[in-house]
Write a protein that holds these residues in place. Structure first.
Motif, mmCIF file in Angstrom:
data_model
loop_
_atom_site.group_PDB
_atom_site.id
_atom_site.type_symbol
_atom_site.label_atom_id
_atom_site.label_comp_id
_atom_site.label_asym_id
_atom_site.label_seq_id
_atom_site.Cartn_x
_atom_site.Cartn_y
_atom_site.Cartn_z
ATOM 1 N N MET A 78 83.589 76.393 58.035
ATOM 2 C CA MET A 78 82.399 75.760 58.605
ATOM 3 C C MET A 78 82.770 74.553 59.452
ATOM 4 O O MET A 78 82.235 74.357 60.548
ATOM 5 C CB MET A 78 81.435 75.349 57.486
ATOM 6 C CG MET A 78 80.736 76.528 56.822
ATOM 7 S SD MET A 78 79.671 76.033 55.458
ATOM 8 C CE MET A 78 78.607 77.481 55.326
ATOM 9 N N ARG A 79 83.688 73.728 58.951
ATOM 10 C CA ARG A 79 84.163 72.595 59.749
ATOM 11 C C ARG A 79 84.820 73.076 61.038
ATOM 12 O O ARG A 79 84.554 72.561 62.134
ATOM 13 C CB ARG A 79 85.140 71.767 58.907
ATOM 14 C CG ARG A 79 85.600 70.433 59.536
ATOM 15 C CD ARG A 79 86.820 70.596 60.483
ATOM 16 N NE ARG A 79 87.896 71.378 59.934
ATOM 17 C CZ ARG A 79 88.872 70.886 59.154
ATOM 18 N NH1 ARG A 79 88.888 69.609 58.822
ATOM 19 N NH2 ARG A 79 89.840 71.696 58.710
ATOM 20 N N ASP A 80 85.655 74.107 60.923
ATOM 21 C CA ASP A 80 86.375 74.609 62.087
ATOM 22 C C ASP A 80 85.458 75.293 63.096
ATOM 23 O O ASP A 80 85.824 75.473 64.258
ATOM 24 C CB ASP A 80 87.465 75.583 61.658
ATOM 25 C CG ASP A 80 88.589 74.900 60.876
ATOM 26 O OD1 ASP A 80 88.662 73.656 60.934
ATOM 27 O OD2 ASP A 80 89.367 75.606 60.208
ATOM 28 N N SER A 81 84.243 75.680 62.659
ATOM 29 C CA SER A 81 83.284 76.283 63.582
ATOM 30 C C SER A 81 82.694 75.247 64.533
ATOM 31 O O SER A 81 82.061 75.604 65.524
ATOM 32 C CB SER A 81 82.132 76.941 62.799
ATOM 33 O OG SER A 81 81.240 75.955 62.289
ATOM 34 N N GLY A 82 82.889 73.973 64.209
ATOM 35 C CA GLY A 82 82.300 72.895 64.992
ATOM 36 C C GLY A 82 81.101 72.263 64.343
ATOM 37 O O GLY A 82 80.577 71.254 64.837
ATOM 38 N N ALA A 83 80.621 72.838 63.223
ATOM 39 C CA ALA A 83 79.414 72.329 62.571
ATOM 40 C C ALA A 83 79.594 70.874 62.135
ATOM 41 O O ALA A 83 80.464 70.577 61.326
ATOM 42 C CB ALA A 83 79.051 73.204 61.376
ATOM 43 N N LEU A 84 78.767 70.002 62.683
ATOM 44 C CA LEU A 84 78.791 68.593 62.299
ATOM 45 C C LEU A 84 77.801 68.337 61.170
ATOM 46 O O LEU A 84 78.044 67.513 60.294
ATOM 47 C CB LEU A 84 78.465 67.716 63.514
ATOM 48 C CG LEU A 84 78.374 66.204 63.295
ATOM 49 C CD1 LEU A 84 79.660 65.653 62.704
ATOM 50 C CD2 LEU A 84 78.029 65.495 64.601
ATOM 51 N N TRP A 85 76.651 69.052 61.195
ATOM 52 C CA TRP A 85 75.650 68.917 60.146
ATOM 53 C C TRP A 85 75.696 70.135 59.234
ATOM 54 O O TRP A 85 75.718 71.275 59.702
ATOM 55 C CB TRP A 85 74.251 68.780 60.744
ATOM 56 C CG TRP A 85 73.883 67.353 61.022
ATOM 57 C CD1 TRP A 85 73.275 66.470 60.173
ATOM 58 C CD2 TRP A 85 74.121 66.612 62.234
ATOM 59 N NE1 TRP A 85 73.115 65.237 60.777
ATOM 60 C CE2 TRP A 85 73.624 65.308 62.036
ATOM 61 C CE3 TRP A 85 74.707 66.934 63.463
ATOM 62 C CZ2 TRP A 85 73.673 64.325 63.020
ATOM 63 C CZ3 TRP A 85 74.771 65.977 64.444
ATOM 64 C CH2 TRP A 85 74.265 64.673 64.222
ATOM 65 N N LEU A 86 75.703 69.890 57.938
ATOM 66 C CA LEU A 86 75.721 70.955 56.940
ATOM 67 C C LEU A 86 74.599 70.728 55.944
ATOM 68 O O LEU A 86 74.496 69.658 55.343
ATOM 69 C CB LEU A 86 77.058 70.985 56.189
ATOM 70 C CG LEU A 86 77.120 71.934 54.984
ATOM 71 C CD1 LEU A 86 77.008 73.390 55.423
ATOM 72 C CD2 LEU A 86 78.399 71.715 54.179
ATOM 73 N N GLN A 87 73.773 71.749 55.753
ATOM 74 C CA GLN A 87 72.736 71.720 54.723
ATOM 75 C C GLN A 87 73.212 72.538 53.532
ATOM 76 O O GLN A 87 73.545 73.709 53.672
ATOM 77 C CB GLN A 87 71.422 72.302 55.254
ATOM 78 C CG GLN A 87 70.312 72.357 54.211
ATOM 79 C CD GLN A 87 69.167 73.273 54.619
ATOM 80 O OE1 GLN A 87 69.370 74.383 55.062
ATOM 81 N NE2 GLN A 87 67.953 72.770 54.482
ATOM 82 N N ILE A 88 73.257 71.914 52.353
ATOM 83 C CA ILE A 88 73.595 72.635 51.125
ATOM 84 C C ILE A 88 72.297 72.916 50.384
ATOM 85 O O ILE A 88 71.527 72.008 50.079
ATOM 86 C CB ILE A 88 74.558 71.837 50.233
ATOM 87 C CG1 ILE A 88 75.849 71.493 51.006
ATOM 88 C CG2 ILE A 88 74.905 72.635 48.982
ATOM 89 C CD1 ILE A 88 76.856 70.699 50.188
ATOM 90 N N THR A 89 72.061 74.196 50.113
ATOM 91 C CA THR A 89 70.815 74.602 49.492
ATOM 92 C C THR A 89 71.089 75.588 48.369
ATOM 93 O O THR A 89 72.229 75.776 47.956
ATOM 94 C CB THR A 89 69.866 75.169 50.569
ATOM 95 O OG1 THR A 89 68.619 75.528 49.980
ATOM 96 C CG2 THR A 89 70.464 76.385 51.252
ATOM 97 N N GLY A 90 70.050 76.222 47.866
ATOM 98 C CA GLY A 90 70.203 77.180 46.787
ATOM 99 C C GLY A 90 69.147 78.262 46.892
ATOM 100 O O GLY A 90 68.694 78.552 48.006
ATOM 101 N N GLY A 91 68.686 78.706 45.755
ATOM 102 C CA GLY A 91 68.567 78.201 44.401
ATOM 103 C C GLY A 91 68.450 76.677 44.343
ATOM 104 O O GLY A 91 67.955 76.043 45.240
ATOM 105 N N GLU A 92 68.902 76.148 43.242
ATOM 106 C CA GLU A 92 68.979 74.701 43.081
ATOM 107 C C GLU A 92 70.443 74.295 43.158
ATOM 108 O O GLU A 92 71.208 74.530 42.223
ATOM 109 C CB GLU A 92 68.361 74.262 41.754
ATOM 110 C CG GLU A 92 68.566 72.792 41.416
ATOM 111 C CD GLU A 92 68.238 71.879 42.591
ATOM 112 O OE1 GLU A 92 69.039 70.979 42.877
ATOM 113 O OE2 GLU A 92 67.171 72.066 43.235
#
Length: 361
Positions: free
Chosen positions: A111-125
């Motif tokens: 994900m970092r190597d894709s260029g993504a600067l913003w990451l949302q961590i979600t679920g479930g919980e």
């Protein structure tokens, strides 16, 4: 840990601060200056950091390398398991399963190597996943601005509040399901859930975390809309009201009956989005798709890495083509539902007016 992050973002170059919503755009020349000697903090950046964030002594800046792909954002279901059993949940069956820690690390690196600067961590919980604290910390170490989507039930836990105050998130979006224990516990089908939710809000408020409350309106809690908004205002957290229920990600319609039909707000016409082009989604197994709704086809980022992401742009364009009952629609220019979502509604045999303006004519 770095105080600032300098990074390419789509066609621009940004300087951002973990845990802050403030940022600044810089030119390519200044970015290359930082990149050529990341250990040296130039005076122009020190002055800007003092003005933007009140940093009196800027000593550490992470400079992210340009990525071979042009993604700016990503979302990740770390696990579909949840401590609630909400009757309206779009995930359907919520199994507690996912990647090993080693492959969580691999996925975050991709994900970092894709260029993504913003990451949302979600679920479930997400906060109940045993690897959440380590994964959250690693994402921060990689130079990503992390936001979290949560029900808030775990925010008062010591190990959670510790990691979130040590590495402050960009934002925590917390769902609100009621303003009283009777309503909240009933909708989540979890006794004592409202008490844990309130404890979580109290802990986040005390820690000064950045929260946004998403008020989810269903038939069971519709009588508490004003009370839920008042609850958000009492904490000083911004809030947004959501009234539309979706089919499950498998196209099941069993959740649509929970919708408070009289309170559904008409959506704006769909004008397209950059799903698959500038952002993507990963499920708990590291399978990437254009977004949380359009999940088929998927590409395994653990085995394929960036090569899997290179196919998403084509997939995104193909998924937006009108098919089935929407082919040749004379109202397509004012349609308010994207094709992947409309497909789920059609598979769920939902009433036409839940996803198509024909139903309201």
């Amino acid at each position: 840990m770095h105080q600032l992050i300098a990074s390419p973002f789509l066609d621009h170059f940004l300087v951002v601060r973990p845990g802050s919503t403030n940022g600044m755009k810089i030119g390519k020349g200044r970015f290359e200056e930082l990149r050529s000697n990341p250990a040296v903090v130039p005076q122009w950046l020190a002055d800007a950091a003092r003005k933007a964030w009140g940093i009196e002594k800027l000593t550490s800046v992470m400079v992210r390398e340009p990525a071979p792909l042009a993604y700016g954002r990503a979302s990740w279901e770390i696990n579909k398991g949840c401590d609630y059993d909400c009757e309206h949940c779009y995930l359907g069956l919520k199994r507690f399963e996912g990647l090993t820690w080693e492959n969580k690390v691999n996925l975050l690196t991709v994900m970092r190597d894709s260029g993504a600067l913003w990451l949302q961590i979600t679920g479930g919980e997400p906060l109940i996943d045993r690897d959440f604290p380590a994964a959250y910390e690693y994402a921060n170490q990689l130079g990503m601005m992390v936001s979290i989507s949560s029900n808030g039930s775990q925010l008062s836990k010591p190990r959670i509040i510790e990691i979130l105050t040590r590495h402050r998130p960009y934002l925590i979006a917390v769902s609100v399901y009621g303003a009283t224990a009777e309503t909240y516990d009933g909708l989540t089908r979890n006794r004592g859930a409202f008490g844990r939710f309130i404890k979580g809000l109290d802990a986040a408020k005390e820690a000064g975390l950045s929260l946004k409350l998403n008020i989810v309106v269903a038939e069971r809690n519709v009588h508490e809309i004003e009370a839920m908004e008042a609850l958000a205002d009492s904490y000083g957290f911004p809030h947004q009201v959501f009234t539309s229920m979706s089919p499950t990600i498998e196209g099941g319609g069993e959740r649509l009956g929970t919708q408070a039909a009289k309170f559904v707000v008409k959506r704006e016409p769909f004008k397209g989005c950059n799903a698959g082009h500038t952002f993507f989604h990963s499920d708990p197994w590291g399978k990437a798709s254009i977004c949380k709704v359009g999940r088929d086809p998927q590409f395994d980022l653990i085995t394929q890495g960036l090569d899997g992401l290179r196919q998403l742009g084509y997939v995104a364009d193909s998924l937006q083509l009108r098919t089935g009952g929407c082919s040749g629609c004379t109202l397509s220019g004012s349609c308010y539902t994207c094709r992947p979502l409309a497909k789920l509604y059609q598979e769920a045999k939902a009433p036409l007016d839940t996803y198509c303006q024909h139903g309201g004519r």
